[in-house]
Design an enzyme around this catalytic site. Structure first.
Site, PDB file in Angstrom:
ATOM      1  N   SER A  32       0.830  -1.204   0.000  1.00  0.00           N
ATOM      2  CA  SER A  32       0.000   0.000   0.000  1.00  0.00           C
ATOM      3  C   SER A  32       0.870   1.262   0.000  1.00  0.00           C
ATOM      4  O   SER A  32       0.347   2.374   0.003  1.00  0.00           O
ATOM      5  CB  SER A  32      -0.925   0.002   1.217  1.00  0.00           C
ATOM      6  OG  SER A  32      -0.186  -0.201   2.406  1.00  0.00           O
ATOM      7  N   ASN A 119      -2.327  -2.574  13.240  1.00  0.00           N
ATOM      8  CA  ASN A 119      -3.782  -2.387  13.158  1.00  0.00           C
ATOM      9  C   ASN A 119      -4.244  -1.119  13.876  1.00  0.00           C
ATOM     10  O   ASN A 119      -5.065  -0.359  13.354  1.00  0.00           O
ATOM     11  CB  ASN A 119      -4.505  -3.608  13.742  1.00  0.00           C
ATOM     12  CG  ASN A 119      -4.224  -4.856  12.929  1.00  0.00           C
ATOM     13  OD1 ASN A 119      -3.656  -4.779  11.849  1.00  0.00           O
ATOM     14  ND2 ASN A 119      -4.616  -6.011  13.459  1.00  0.00           N
ATOM     15  N   THR A 164     -40.056  25.992 -10.646  1.00  0.00           N
ATOM     16  CA  THR A 164     -40.295  24.619 -10.221  1.00  0.00           C
ATOM     17  C   THR A 164     -40.418  23.851 -11.531  1.00  0.00           C
ATOM     18  O   THR A 164     -40.898  24.411 -12.531  1.00  0.00           O
ATOM     19  CB  THR A 164     -41.588  24.462  -9.387  1.00  0.00           C
ATOM     20  OG1 THR A 164     -42.687  24.904 -10.172  1.00  0.00           O
ATOM     21  CG2 THR A 164     -41.534  25.297  -8.097  1.00  0.00           C
ATOM     22  N   HIS A 165     -39.923  22.635 -11.563  1.00  0.00           N
ATOM     23  CA  HIS A 165     -39.858  21.842 -12.804  1.00  0.00           C
ATOM     24  C   HIS A 165     -39.059  22.571 -13.883  1.00  0.00           C
ATOM     25  O   HIS A 165     -39.275  22.344 -15.067  1.00  0.00           O
ATOM     26  CB  HIS A 165     -41.259  21.518 -13.344  1.00  0.00           C
ATOM     27  CG  HIS A 165     -42.212  21.020 -12.309  1.00  0.00           C
ATOM     28  ND1 HIS A 165     -42.407  19.679 -12.041  1.00  0.00           N
ATOM     29  CD2 HIS A 165     -43.017  21.681 -11.443  1.00  0.00           C
ATOM     30  CE1 HIS A 165     -43.301  19.544 -11.063  1.00  0.00           C
ATOM     31  NE2 HIS A 165     -43.670  20.748 -10.682  1.00  0.00           N
ATOM     32  N   SER A 286     -13.785  27.469 -27.522  1.00  0.00           N
ATOM     33  CA  SER A 286     -13.848  26.263 -28.345  1.00  0.00           C
ATOM     34  C   SER A 286     -12.761  26.356 -29.399  1.00  0.00           C
ATOM     35  O   SER A 286     -12.473  27.443 -29.905  1.00  0.00           O
ATOM     36  CB  SER A 286     -15.218  26.183 -29.016  1.00  0.00           C
ATOM     37  OG  SER A 286     -15.140  25.380 -30.169  1.00  0.00           O
ATOM     38  N   LYS A 292     -17.758  30.698 -28.882  1.00  0.00           N
ATOM     39  CA  LYS A 292     -18.108  29.960 -27.676  1.00  0.00           C
ATOM     40  C   LYS A 292     -17.320  30.376 -26.434  1.00  0.00           C
ATOM     41  O   LYS A 292     -16.145  30.697 -26.498  1.00  0.00           O
ATOM     42  CB  LYS A 292     -17.870  28.450 -27.885  1.00  0.00           C
ATOM     43  CG  LYS A 292     -18.770  27.827 -28.912  1.00  0.00           C
ATOM     44  CD  LYS A 292     -20.100  27.358 -28.357  1.00  0.00           C
ATOM     45  CE  LYS A 292     -19.978  26.324 -27.285  1.00  0.00           C
ATOM     46  NZ  LYS A 292     -20.423  25.016 -27.686  1.00  0.00           N
ATOM     47  N   ASN A 294     -17.249  28.370 -22.856  1.00  0.00           N
ATOM     48  CA  ASN A 294     -17.835  27.180 -22.220  1.00  0.00           C
ATOM     49  C   ASN A 294     -17.610  27.157 -20.703  1.00  0.00           C
ATOM     50  O   ASN A 294     -16.536  27.514 -20.241  1.00  0.00           O
ATOM     51  CB  ASN A 294     -17.245  25.915 -22.828  1.00  0.00           C
ATOM     52  CG  ASN A 294     -17.601  25.764 -24.294  1.00  0.00           C
ATOM     53  OD1 ASN A 294     -18.673  26.189 -24.717  1.00  0.00           O
ATOM     54  ND2 ASN A 294     -16.699  25.193 -25.070  1.00  0.00           N
ATOM     55  N   GLU A 299     -18.881  22.365 -15.329  1.00  0.00           N
ATOM     56  CA  GLU A 299     -19.164  21.006 -15.813  1.00  0.00           C
ATOM     57  C   GLU A 299     -18.300  19.987 -15.073  1.00  0.00           C
ATOM     58  O   GLU A 299     -18.754  18.896 -14.724  1.00  0.00           O
ATOM     59  CB  GLU A 299     -18.916  20.914 -17.319  1.00  0.00           C
ATOM     60  CG  GLU A 299     -19.937  21.700 -18.116  1.00  0.00           C
ATOM     61  CD  GLU A 299     -19.527  21.854 -19.573  1.00  0.00           C
ATOM     62  OE1 GLU A 299     -20.332  21.515 -20.438  1.00  0.00           O
ATOM     63  OE2 GLU A 299     -18.401  22.311 -19.864  1.00  0.00           O
ATOM     64  N   TYR A 326      -9.736  -6.643  12.404  1.00  0.00           N
ATOM     65  CA  TYR A 326      -9.086  -6.131  11.191  1.00  0.00           C
ATOM     66  C   TYR A 326      -9.019  -7.204  10.102  1.00  0.00           C
ATOM     67  O   TYR A 326      -8.737  -8.364  10.379  1.00  0.00           O
ATOM     68  CB  TYR A 326      -7.664  -5.649  11.516  1.00  0.00           C
ATOM     69  CG  TYR A 326      -6.914  -5.170  10.283  1.00  0.00           C
ATOM     70  CD1 TYR A 326      -7.070  -3.868   9.830  1.00  0.00           C
ATOM     71  CD2 TYR A 326      -6.081  -6.029   9.558  1.00  0.00           C
ATOM     72  CE1 TYR A 326      -6.405  -3.423   8.684  1.00  0.00           C
ATOM     73  CE2 TYR A 326      -5.417  -5.598   8.420  1.00  0.00           C
ATOM     74  CZ  TYR A 326      -5.582  -4.292   7.982  1.00  0.00           C
ATOM     75  OH  TYR A 326      -4.931  -3.859   6.862  1.00  0.00           O
ATOM     76  N   LYS A 334      -8.154   3.728   1.807  1.00  0.00           N
ATOM     77  CA  LYS A 334      -7.451   5.011   1.699  1.00  0.00           C
ATOM     78  C   LYS A 334      -7.600   5.705   0.356  1.00  0.00           C
ATOM     79  O   LYS A 334      -7.847   6.908   0.288  1.00  0.00           O
ATOM     80  CB  LYS A 334      -5.974   4.821   2.027  1.00  0.00           C
ATOM     81  CG  LYS A 334      -5.776   4.521   3.488  1.00  0.00           C
ATOM     82  CD  LYS A 334      -4.375   4.037   3.785  1.00  0.00           C
ATOM     83  CE  LYS A 334      -4.385   3.118   4.974  1.00  0.00           C
ATOM     84  NZ  LYS A 334      -5.091   1.822   4.755  1.00  0.00           N
TER      85      LYS A 334
END
Ligand code: ARG
Length: 466
Positions: A32, A119, A164-165, A286, A292, A294, A299, A326, A334
Protein backbone atom coordinates in the site's frame (compact mmCIF):
# COMPACT_ATOMS: atom_id res chain seq x y z
CA UNK A 1 -2.40 -17.57 -22.93
CA UNK A 2 -1.73 -14.76 -25.32
CA UNK A 3 1.89 -14.61 -24.27
CA UNK A 4 2.42 -18.29 -25.19
CA UNK A 5 2.35 -19.73 -21.69
CA UNK A 6 0.77 -23.19 -21.71
CA UNK A 7 -2.48 -22.75 -19.87
CA UNK A 8 -3.07 -26.46 -19.30
CA UNK A 9 -0.03 -27.02 -17.18
CA UNK A 10 -0.34 -24.66 -14.34
CA UNK A 11 2.97 -25.75 -12.87
CA UNK A 12 4.65 -24.74 -16.04
CA UNK A 13 2.87 -21.46 -15.86
CA UNK A 14 4.03 -20.75 -12.35
CA UNK A 15 7.41 -22.34 -12.98
CA UNK A 16 8.18 -20.53 -16.23
CA UNK A 17 7.59 -16.89 -16.72
CA UNK A 18 6.04 -16.74 -13.28
CA UNK A 19 9.00 -18.34 -11.51
CA UNK A 20 9.20 -15.35 -9.29
CA UNK A 21 5.52 -14.78 -9.94
CA UNK A 22 3.79 -15.62 -6.71
CA UNK A 23 5.95 -13.40 -4.60
CA UNK A 24 5.98 -10.58 -7.17
CA UNK A 25 2.23 -10.66 -7.49
CA UNK A 26 1.83 -11.01 -3.76
CA UNK A 27 4.03 -7.97 -3.29
CA UNK A 28 1.98 -6.01 -5.80
CA UNK A 29 -1.41 -6.85 -4.35
CA UNK A 30 -0.22 -6.51 -0.77
CA UNK A 31 1.69 -3.25 -0.90
CA UNK A 32 0.00 0.00 0.00
CA UNK A 33 3.07 2.24 0.09
CA UNK A 34 2.13 3.69 -3.32
CA UNK A 35 -0.73 5.55 -1.67
CA UNK A 36 -0.33 5.33 2.11
CA UNK A 37 2.94 7.28 2.01
CA UNK A 38 0.56 10.23 2.23
CA UNK A 39 0.22 9.30 5.91
CA UNK A 40 3.90 9.79 6.75
CA UNK A 41 3.48 12.86 8.95
CA UNK A 42 0.63 11.29 10.92
CA UNK A 43 2.60 8.05 11.29
CA UNK A 44 5.60 9.88 12.70
CA UNK A 45 3.50 12.01 15.04
CA UNK A 46 1.77 8.88 16.29
CA UNK A 47 5.05 7.06 16.85
CA UNK A 48 6.57 9.98 18.75
CA UNK A 49 3.54 10.15 21.04
CA UNK A 50 3.63 6.38 21.53
CA UNK A 51 7.37 6.25 22.30
CA UNK A 52 7.06 9.19 24.70
CA UNK A 53 4.29 7.42 26.58
CA UNK A 54 6.26 4.14 26.66
CA UNK A 55 9.22 5.94 28.24
CA UNK A 56 7.00 7.87 30.65
CA UNK A 57 5.52 4.59 31.85
CA UNK A 58 8.96 2.96 32.16
CA UNK A 59 8.24 0.45 29.38
CA UNK A 60 11.25 1.65 27.37
CA UNK A 61 14.21 3.69 28.59
CA UNK A 62 14.43 7.48 28.21
CA UNK A 63 17.60 6.95 26.24
CA UNK A 64 15.92 4.68 23.69
CA UNK A 65 13.01 7.08 23.48
CA UNK A 66 15.37 9.97 22.72
CA UNK A 67 17.03 7.97 19.96
CA UNK A 68 13.64 6.99 18.53
CA UNK A 69 12.32 10.56 18.54
CA UNK A 70 15.51 11.88 17.01
CA UNK A 71 15.46 9.19 14.34
CA UNK A 72 11.81 9.82 13.52
CA UNK A 73 12.45 13.54 13.14
CA UNK A 74 15.32 12.77 10.79
CA UNK A 75 13.01 10.58 8.73
CA UNK A 76 10.43 13.36 8.63
CA UNK A 77 12.97 15.75 7.15
CA UNK A 78 14.17 13.10 4.69
CA UNK A 79 10.64 12.51 3.43
CA UNK A 80 9.93 16.22 3.21
CA UNK A 81 13.19 16.83 1.36
CA UNK A 82 12.31 14.05 -1.09
CA UNK A 83 15.42 12.03 -0.27
CA UNK A 84 13.64 9.15 1.49
CA UNK A 85 13.58 5.95 -0.54
CA UNK A 86 10.22 4.22 -0.32
CA UNK A 87 10.35 0.49 -0.89
CA UNK A 88 7.45 -1.64 -2.06
CA UNK A 89 9.09 -4.66 -0.46
CA UNK A 90 8.44 -3.00 2.89
CA UNK A 91 4.73 -2.96 2.11
CA UNK A 92 3.43 0.16 3.73
CA UNK A 93 4.33 3.48 5.32
CA UNK A 94 4.55 1.96 8.80
CA UNK A 95 7.20 -0.61 7.87
CA UNK A 96 9.06 1.77 5.56
CA UNK A 97 9.53 4.19 8.43
CA UNK A 98 10.38 1.50 10.96
CA UNK A 99 12.98 -0.08 8.68
CA UNK A 100 14.64 3.27 8.08
CA UNK A 101 14.59 3.93 11.82
CA UNK A 102 16.48 0.67 12.38
CA UNK A 103 19.12 1.76 9.88
CA UNK A 104 19.44 5.12 11.58
CA UNK A 105 19.44 4.16 15.26
CA UNK A 106 19.96 0.39 15.46
CA UNK A 107 18.33 -1.84 18.04
CA UNK A 108 16.43 0.88 19.88
CA UNK A 109 14.18 1.06 16.78
CA UNK A 110 12.87 -2.40 17.59
CA UNK A 111 11.42 -1.13 20.87
CA UNK A 112 9.04 1.35 19.22
CA UNK A 113 6.56 -1.32 18.23
CA UNK A 114 6.11 -2.47 21.85
CA UNK A 115 2.43 -2.53 22.90
CA UNK A 116 1.07 -1.62 19.49
CA UNK A 117 0.25 -3.24 16.18
CA UNK A 118 -0.05 -1.96 12.66
CA UNK A 119 -3.78 -2.39 13.16
CA UNK A 120 -4.11 0.38 15.73
CA UNK A 121 -1.29 2.29 14.05
CA UNK A 122 -3.07 2.52 10.70
CA UNK A 123 -6.36 3.35 12.42
CA UNK A 124 -4.57 6.20 14.19
CA UNK A 125 -2.77 7.57 11.14
CA UNK A 126 -5.85 7.50 8.99
CA UNK A 127 -8.06 9.10 11.65
CA UNK A 128 -5.56 11.91 12.10
CA UNK A 129 -5.48 12.44 8.34
CA UNK A 130 -9.27 12.46 7.97
CA UNK A 131 -9.58 14.82 10.94
CA UNK A 132 -7.21 17.32 9.31
CA UNK A 133 -9.02 16.98 6.00
CA UNK A 134 -12.36 17.64 7.67
CA UNK A 135 -10.91 20.76 9.29
CA UNK A 136 -9.72 21.93 5.88
CA UNK A 137 -13.15 21.19 4.36
CA UNK A 138 -14.79 23.17 7.13
CA UNK A 139 -12.76 26.27 6.39
CA UNK A 140 -13.22 25.91 2.63
CA UNK A 141 -16.97 25.72 3.10
CA UNK A 142 -16.79 28.84 5.23
CA UNK A 143 -15.09 30.55 2.28
CA UNK A 144 -17.79 29.39 -0.13
CA UNK A 145 -20.55 30.55 2.21
CA UNK A 146 -18.83 33.93 2.56
CA UNK A 147 -18.75 34.29 -1.24
CA UNK A 148 -22.47 33.57 -1.40
CA UNK A 149 -23.27 36.00 1.42
CA UNK A 150 -21.53 38.78 -0.49
CA UNK A 151 -23.39 38.00 -3.71
CA UNK A 152 -26.67 37.72 -1.78
CA UNK A 153 -26.14 41.11 -0.19
CA UNK A 154 -25.42 42.78 -3.54
CA UNK A 155 -28.49 41.10 -5.03
CA UNK A 156 -31.07 41.24 -2.27
CA UNK A 157 -33.26 43.30 -4.64
CA UNK A 158 -32.31 41.62 -7.91
CA UNK A 159 -35.47 40.04 -9.27
CA UNK A 160 -35.27 36.78 -11.17
CA UNK A 161 -37.73 34.05 -12.04
CA UNK A 162 -38.03 31.30 -9.47
CA UNK A 163 -38.58 27.86 -10.96
CA UNK A 164 -40.29 24.62 -10.22
CA UNK A 165 -39.86 21.84 -12.80
CA UNK A 166 -37.48 24.37 -14.39
CA UNK A 167 -40.64 26.21 -15.49
CA UNK A 168 -41.14 29.80 -14.41
CA UNK A 169 -43.04 29.68 -11.12
CA UNK A 170 -42.94 32.91 -9.10
CA UNK A 171 -40.55 35.84 -9.04
CA UNK A 172 -37.81 35.59 -6.42
CA UNK A 173 -34.63 37.53 -5.81
CA UNK A 174 -31.20 36.35 -6.82
CA UNK A 175 -30.14 37.14 -3.24
CA UNK A 176 -32.72 34.68 -1.97
CA UNK A 177 -31.53 32.05 -4.44
CA UNK A 178 -27.93 32.56 -3.27
CA UNK A 179 -29.08 32.15 0.32
CA UNK A 180 -30.60 28.76 -0.55
CA UNK A 181 -27.04 27.62 -1.27
CA UNK A 182 -25.83 29.17 1.97
CA UNK A 183 -28.32 26.94 3.77
CA UNK A 184 -27.15 23.87 1.85
CA UNK A 185 -23.44 24.45 2.40
CA UNK A 186 -24.17 25.47 5.98
CA UNK A 187 -25.70 22.03 6.58
CA UNK A 188 -22.68 20.41 4.93
CA UNK A 189 -20.42 22.33 7.28
CA UNK A 190 -22.50 21.27 10.29
CA UNK A 191 -22.10 17.65 9.17
CA UNK A 192 -18.34 18.19 8.92
CA UNK A 193 -18.23 19.61 12.45
CA UNK A 194 -20.24 16.71 13.77
CA UNK A 195 -17.93 14.21 12.07
CA UNK A 196 -14.89 15.87 13.66
CA UNK A 197 -16.49 15.44 17.07
CA UNK A 198 -17.43 11.88 16.26
CA UNK A 199 -13.96 10.73 15.27
CA UNK A 200 -12.18 12.59 18.03
CA UNK A 201 -11.10 9.43 19.87
CA UNK A 202 -7.62 7.95 19.83
CA UNK A 203 -7.22 4.37 18.57
CA UNK A 204 -3.58 3.89 19.59
CA UNK A 205 -3.14 1.27 22.29
CA UNK A 206 -5.90 -1.02 21.04
CA UNK A 207 -2.94 -3.01 19.68
CA UNK A 208 -3.83 -5.90 17.33
CA UNK A 209 -7.39 -6.13 18.65
CA UNK A 210 -7.34 -7.19 22.29
CA UNK A 211 -5.43 -4.40 23.98
CA UNK A 212 -2.14 -5.10 25.69
CA UNK A 213 -0.69 -6.30 28.99
CA UNK A 214 1.91 -3.54 29.09
CA UNK A 215 1.02 -0.76 31.54
CA UNK A 216 0.38 1.81 28.79
CA UNK A 217 -1.53 5.06 29.27
CA UNK A 218 -3.96 5.59 26.41
CA UNK A 219 -5.24 8.83 27.90
CA UNK A 220 -1.73 10.23 27.68
CA UNK A 221 -1.33 9.40 23.98
CA UNK A 222 -4.86 10.59 23.22
CA UNK A 223 -4.06 13.95 24.80
CA UNK A 224 -0.67 14.25 23.12
CA UNK A 225 -2.26 13.65 19.72
CA UNK A 226 -5.06 16.18 20.26
CA UNK A 227 -7.90 13.68 20.70
CA UNK A 228 -10.64 14.22 23.26
CA UNK A 229 -10.22 10.73 24.74
CA UNK A 230 -9.20 7.17 23.81
CA UNK A 231 -11.65 4.79 22.09
CA UNK A 232 -13.40 2.45 24.51
CA UNK A 233 -13.35 -0.94 22.80
CA UNK A 234 -10.17 -2.35 21.32
CA UNK A 235 -11.98 -4.75 18.96
CA UNK A 236 -14.16 -2.00 17.53
CA UNK A 237 -11.18 0.34 17.32
CA UNK A 238 -9.29 -1.75 14.78
CA UNK A 239 -12.47 -2.79 12.92
CA UNK A 240 -13.97 0.66 12.57
CA UNK A 241 -13.80 2.78 9.43
CA UNK A 242 -16.92 4.82 10.17
CA UNK A 243 -14.83 7.99 10.17
CA UNK A 244 -13.83 7.28 6.55
CA UNK A 245 -17.40 6.40 5.60
CA UNK A 246 -18.68 9.55 7.28
CA UNK A 247 -16.15 11.62 5.41
CA UNK A 248 -17.27 10.06 2.12
CA UNK A 249 -20.97 10.48 2.95
CA UNK A 250 -20.48 14.12 3.78
CA UNK A 251 -18.35 14.59 0.69
CA UNK A 252 -21.03 12.93 -1.44
CA UNK A 253 -23.84 15.11 -0.12
CA UNK A 254 -21.70 18.23 -0.48
CA UNK A 255 -20.64 17.23 -4.01
CA UNK A 256 -24.29 16.65 -4.85
CA UNK A 257 -25.06 20.20 -3.71
CA UNK A 258 -22.14 21.48 -5.75
CA UNK A 259 -23.41 19.60 -8.80
CA UNK A 260 -26.82 21.27 -8.54
CA UNK A 261 -25.16 24.65 -8.37
CA UNK A 262 -22.88 23.69 -11.26
CA UNK A 263 -25.91 22.72 -13.33
CA UNK A 264 -27.58 26.05 -12.61
CA UNK A 265 -24.43 27.88 -13.63
CA UNK A 266 -24.34 25.92 -16.88
CA UNK A 267 -27.98 26.78 -17.58
CA UNK A 268 -27.76 30.42 -16.49
CA UNK A 269 -24.72 31.09 -18.63
CA UNK A 270 -26.34 29.88 -21.88
CA UNK A 271 -27.20 32.66 -24.35
CA UNK A 272 -30.83 31.54 -24.03
CA UNK A 273 -30.95 32.31 -20.30
CA UNK A 274 -28.12 34.80 -20.12
CA UNK A 275 -28.59 35.39 -16.36
CA UNK A 276 -24.87 35.41 -15.64
CA UNK A 277 -21.55 35.76 -17.37
CA UNK A 278 -18.72 33.61 -16.10
CA UNK A 279 -15.34 35.24 -15.80
CA UNK A 280 -12.69 34.25 -18.32
CA UNK A 281 -10.80 32.67 -15.44
CA UNK A 282 -13.45 29.97 -15.11
CA UNK A 283 -14.40 29.31 -18.71
CA UNK A 284 -12.75 28.13 -21.89
CA UNK A 285 -13.15 28.76 -25.61
CA UNK A 286 -13.85 26.26 -28.35
CA UNK A 287 -11.08 25.24 -30.70
CA UNK A 288 -13.48 25.39 -33.65
CA UNK A 289 -16.32 27.79 -32.76
CA UNK A 290 -14.91 31.23 -32.05
CA UNK A 291 -18.09 32.55 -30.44
CA UNK A 292 -18.11 29.96 -27.68
CA UNK A 293 -17.39 30.47 -24.01
CA UNK A 294 -17.83 27.18 -22.22
CA UNK A 295 -18.51 26.68 -18.51
CA UNK A 296 -15.94 23.87 -18.24
CA UNK A 297 -15.15 24.42 -14.57
CA UNK A 298 -18.83 24.10 -13.66
CA UNK A 299 -19.16 21.01 -15.81
CA UNK A 300 -16.16 19.40 -14.14
CA UNK A 301 -17.51 20.20 -10.68
CA UNK A 302 -20.75 18.54 -11.79
CA UNK A 303 -18.78 15.50 -12.95
CA UNK A 304 -16.55 15.17 -9.86
CA UNK A 305 -19.71 14.23 -7.98
CA UNK A 306 -19.68 10.95 -9.88
CA UNK A 307 -16.32 9.85 -8.59
CA UNK A 308 -17.01 11.04 -5.04
CA UNK A 309 -20.32 9.18 -4.87
CA UNK A 310 -18.53 6.18 -6.42
CA UNK A 311 -15.95 6.21 -3.63
CA UNK A 312 -18.66 6.12 -0.99
CA UNK A 313 -20.28 3.12 -2.61
CA UNK A 314 -16.88 1.45 -3.04
CA UNK A 315 -15.93 1.73 0.63
CA UNK A 316 -19.40 0.77 1.85
CA UNK A 317 -19.03 -2.33 -0.30
CA UNK A 318 -15.55 -3.09 1.06
CA UNK A 319 -16.82 -2.85 4.65
CA UNK A 320 -20.09 -4.69 4.10
CA UNK A 321 -20.06 -8.14 5.69
CA UNK A 322 -16.48 -7.85 7.03
CA UNK A 323 -16.11 -9.90 10.21
CA UNK A 324 -14.49 -8.22 13.23
CA UNK A 325 -11.72 -7.26 13.76
CA UNK A 326 -9.09 -6.13 11.19
CA UNK A 327 -8.99 -7.65 7.71
CA UNK A 328 -6.68 -6.62 4.92
CA UNK A 329 -9.72 -5.58 2.89
CA UNK A 330 -9.60 -2.40 4.95
CA UNK A 331 -6.41 -1.32 3.24
CA UNK A 332 -8.69 -0.40 0.32
CA UNK A 333 -10.14 2.45 2.38
CA UNK A 334 -7.45 5.01 1.70
CA UNK A 335 -7.48 5.60 -2.02
CA UNK A 336 -11.22 6.28 -2.00
CA UNK A 337 -10.86 8.87 0.72
CA UNK A 338 -7.72 10.47 -0.76
CA UNK A 339 -9.27 10.76 -4.20
CA UNK A 340 -12.54 12.16 -2.87
CA UNK A 341 -10.75 14.65 -0.64
CA UNK A 342 -8.75 15.95 -3.57
CA UNK A 343 -11.81 16.15 -5.82
CA UNK A 344 -13.93 17.86 -3.17
CA UNK A 345 -11.28 20.44 -2.35
CA UNK A 346 -10.88 21.28 -6.01
CA UNK A 347 -14.62 21.46 -6.57
CA UNK A 348 -15.21 23.80 -3.61
CA UNK A 349 -12.27 25.99 -4.62
CA UNK A 350 -13.48 26.23 -8.24
CA UNK A 351 -17.02 26.99 -7.15
CA UNK A 352 -15.91 29.67 -4.69
CA UNK A 353 -13.93 31.30 -7.49
CA UNK A 354 -16.85 31.14 -9.91
CA UNK A 355 -19.31 32.61 -7.42
CA UNK A 356 -16.92 35.43 -6.49
CA UNK A 357 -16.20 36.28 -10.13
CA UNK A 358 -19.47 35.82 -11.96
CA UNK A 359 -21.23 38.80 -13.46
CA UNK A 360 -24.93 39.01 -12.61
CA UNK A 361 -26.98 40.27 -15.57
CA UNK A 362 -29.76 41.96 -13.67
CA UNK A 363 -31.54 43.20 -16.81
CA UNK A 364 -31.82 39.68 -18.20
CA UNK A 365 -33.03 38.30 -14.89
CA UNK A 366 -35.59 41.08 -14.54
CA UNK A 367 -36.94 40.55 -18.07
CA UNK A 368 -37.24 36.80 -17.53
CA UNK A 369 -38.88 37.31 -14.14
CA UNK A 370 -41.72 39.22 -15.75
CA UNK A 371 -42.43 36.71 -18.48
CA UNK A 372 -44.15 33.36 -18.13
CA UNK A 373 -47.06 34.81 -16.08
CA UNK A 374 -44.94 34.58 -12.97
CA UNK A 375 -47.27 36.87 -11.01
CA UNK A 376 -50.36 34.74 -11.59
CA UNK A 377 -50.36 33.64 -7.94
CA UNK A 378 -50.27 37.31 -6.90
CA UNK A 379 -53.34 37.97 -9.01
CA UNK A 380 -55.15 35.06 -7.37
CA UNK A 381 -54.07 36.21 -3.89
CA UNK A 382 -55.35 39.72 -4.69
CA UNK A 383 -58.78 38.29 -5.62
CA UNK A 384 -58.87 36.45 -2.30
CA UNK A 385 -57.72 39.42 -0.26
CA UNK A 386 -59.49 42.32 -1.99
CA UNK A 387 -62.56 40.69 -3.57
CA UNK A 388 -63.21 38.00 -0.99
CA UNK A 389 -63.11 35.09 -3.46
CA UNK A 390 -62.32 31.59 -2.18
CA UNK A 391 -58.77 30.67 -3.31
CA UNK A 392 -60.00 27.88 -5.61
CA UNK A 393 -62.31 30.32 -7.48
CA UNK A 394 -59.55 32.91 -7.61
CA UNK A 395 -57.27 30.25 -9.10
CA UNK A 396 -59.86 29.62 -11.83
CA UNK A 397 -60.36 33.31 -12.64
CA UNK A 398 -56.61 33.77 -12.82
CA UNK A 399 -56.37 30.83 -15.19
CA UNK A 400 -58.77 32.68 -17.53
CA UNK A 401 -56.58 35.79 -17.33
CA UNK A 402 -53.49 33.77 -18.18
CA UNK A 403 -55.29 32.20 -21.15
CA UNK A 404 -56.25 35.66 -22.42
CA UNK A 405 -52.69 36.98 -22.01
CA UNK A 406 -51.43 33.95 -23.86
CA UNK A 407 -53.93 34.57 -26.67
CA UNK A 408 -52.93 38.24 -26.87
CA UNK A 409 -49.22 37.37 -26.68
CA UNK A 410 -48.67 39.72 -23.71
CA UNK A 411 -47.86 39.54 -20.00
CA UNK A 412 -50.50 39.69 -17.26
CA UNK A 413 -49.50 43.24 -16.39
CA UNK A 414 -50.17 44.29 -20.01
CA UNK A 415 -53.85 43.25 -19.97
CA UNK A 416 -56.25 46.20 -19.87
CA UNK A 417 -58.54 46.81 -16.91
CA UNK A 418 -61.55 46.25 -19.21
CA UNK A 419 -60.21 42.86 -20.26
CA UNK A 420 -59.63 41.86 -16.64
CA UNK A 421 -63.07 43.12 -15.54
CA UNK A 422 -64.65 41.08 -18.31
CA UNK A 423 -63.09 38.04 -16.66
CA UNK A 424 -64.24 39.08 -13.17
CA UNK A 425 -66.20 42.26 -12.36
CA UNK A 426 -64.65 42.63 -8.87
CA UNK A 427 -61.25 43.49 -10.34
CA UNK A 428 -60.19 47.14 -9.93
CA UNK A 429 -57.12 49.08 -11.02
CA UNK A 430 -55.53 48.19 -7.66
CA UNK A 431 -54.68 44.85 -9.25
CA UNK A 432 -51.83 46.46 -11.18
CA UNK A 433 -49.97 47.06 -7.89
CA UNK A 434 -49.41 43.34 -7.49
CA UNK A 435 -48.85 42.34 -11.09
CA UNK A 436 -45.34 43.78 -11.17
CA UNK A 437 -42.54 41.44 -10.20
CA UNK A 438 -41.11 43.94 -7.69
CA UNK A 439 -44.45 44.14 -5.86
CA UNK A 440 -44.77 40.37 -5.95
CA UNK A 441 -41.35 39.85 -4.42
CA UNK A 442 -41.76 42.59 -1.82
CA UNK A 443 -45.04 41.08 -0.63
CA UNK A 444 -43.49 37.72 0.31
CA UNK A 445 -42.51 38.69 3.84
CA UNK A 446 -43.24 35.37 5.55
CA UNK A 447 -40.29 34.07 7.58
CA UNK A 448 -37.74 32.72 5.12
CA UNK A 449 -39.61 34.26 2.18
CA UNK A 450 -38.16 36.05 -0.83
CA UNK A 451 -38.94 39.68 0.15
CA UNK A 452 -35.69 41.69 0.15
CA UNK A 453 -36.37 42.66 3.78
CA UNK A 454 -36.54 38.98 4.76
CA UNK A 455 -33.48 38.03 2.73
CA UNK A 456 -31.50 40.79 4.46
CA UNK A 457 -32.51 39.35 7.83
CA UNK A 458 -31.27 35.91 6.80
CA UNK A 459 -28.00 37.37 5.54
CA UNK A 460 -27.48 39.08 8.89
CA UNK A 461 -28.24 35.83 10.75
CA UNK A 462 -25.64 33.97 8.72
CA UNK A 463 -23.06 36.75 8.98
CA UNK A 464 -23.23 36.25 12.73
CA UNK A 465 -22.41 32.57 12.24
CA UNK A 466 -19.82 32.52 9.51
N1 ARG B 1 -1.18 -1.32 5.27
C1 ARG B 1 -2.15 -1.82 6.16
C2 ARG B 1 -3.49 -1.11 5.94
O1 ARG B 1 -3.50 -0.11 5.36
C3 ARG B 1 -1.69 -1.63 7.57
C4 ARG B 1 -2.24 -2.59 8.55
C5 ARG B 1 -1.72 -3.93 8.33
N2 ARG B 1 -2.10 -4.83 9.34
C6 ARG B 1 -1.98 -6.19 9.21
N3 ARG B 1 -2.38 -6.91 10.18
N4 ARG B 1 -1.49 -6.72 8.12
O2 ARG B 1 -4.52 -1.58 6.35
Amino acid sequence: MADGTDQKSSNQMWGGRFASGPSAIMEEINASIGFDKKLYAQDIRGSIAHATMLAEKGIISQEDKDKIVHGLNTILSEIEAGTFEFSRKLEDIHMNIEARLATLIGTAAGRLHTARSRNDQVALDFRLWVKEELQKTESMLTGLIAAFLDRAEENADTVMPGFTHLQTAQPVTFGHHCMAYVEMFGRDRARVRHAIEHLDESPIGAAALAGTGYPIDRHMTAKALGFREPTRNSIDTVSDRDFALEFLSIASICATHLSRLAEEIVIWSTPQFGFIRLSDAFSTGSSIMPQKKNPDAAELVRAKTGRINGSLVALLTVMKGLPLAYSKDMQEDKEQVFDSAESLELAIAAMTGMIRDLEVRKDRMRAAAGSGYSTATDLADWLVREAGLPFRDAHHVTGNAVALAEKNGCDLADLSLEDLQAIHPAITSGIFDVLSVEASVASRTSFGGTAPSEVRKQIAWWRGRN
